[in-house]
Design a protein around this motif. Structure first.
Motif, PDB file in Angstrom:
ATOM      1  N   LYS A   1     -39.487   8.334 -68.372  1.00 37.56           N
ATOM      2  CA  LYS A   1     -38.099   8.086 -67.994  1.00 37.56           C
ATOM      3  C   LYS A   1     -37.153   8.090 -69.182  1.00 37.56           C
ATOM      4  O   LYS A   1     -35.970   8.358 -69.037  1.00 37.56           O
TER       5      LYS A   1
ATOM      6  N   GLU B   1     -42.681   4.987 -65.934  1.00 29.61           N
ATOM      7  CA  GLU B   1     -42.598   4.373 -64.607  1.00 29.61           C
ATOM      8  C   GLU B   1     -43.578   5.082 -63.698  1.00 29.61           C
ATOM      9  O   GLU B   1     -43.862   6.263 -63.864  1.00 29.61           O
TER      10      GLU B   1
ATOM     11  N   SER C   1     -41.457  -0.835 -65.436  1.00 26.85           N
ATOM     12  CA  SER C   1     -41.753   0.172 -66.446  1.00 26.85           C
ATOM     13  C   SER C   1     -42.504  -0.457 -67.611  1.00 26.85           C
ATOM     14  O   SER C   1     -42.498  -1.671 -67.785  1.00 26.85           O
TER      15      SER C   1
END
Length: 116
Positions: free
Chosen positions: A70, A85, A98
């Motif tokens: 991400k 994630e 995350s």
């Protein structure tokens, strides 16, 4: 014989690491089983923290999970860290959205690997 196998294994990792040296946002990776008890380069909570939160104190629930990069961060020392994630949108251990990982070292250690 054992040294030859270890040498081939090391050369394979070196080639693999150089082939996938820079991550991109959106890359999919698979979390592998660590060679030690704990993950060294993927920053999962320690086992005692999981136990205190009422979770099972092991990492088996993350083995084989597909994760997505991400965010990418590069430190001043040149190391690349990524925010990961889960691809399915669920949370790690039921409470972490995350996790952070040292990309290069976790690939080399076999903690994460690119999907095929």
């Amino acid at each position: 014989m054992k040294n030859a196998i270890l040498t081939l294994f090391f050369l394979g990792f070196c080639f693999f690491a150089s082939a996938q040296s820079q991550p991109n946002v959106g890359d999919e990776l698979v979390i592998k089983e660590p060679t030690a008890v704990n993950y060294n380069y993927v920053k999962f909570p320690r086992l005692n923290v999981l136990a205190k939160k009422g979770k099972v104190a092991n990492y088996k629930s993350v083995y084989g999970n597909t994760v997505v990069v991400k965010e990418i961060m590069t430190s001043e020392d040149g190391s690349t860290h990524v925010i990961l994630e889960k691809k399915d949108g669920s949370k790690f251990f039921g409470y972490l959205k995350s996790v952070k990982a040292n990309y290069t070292k976790s690939i080399e250690a076999g903690e994460i690997a690119p999907t095929k």
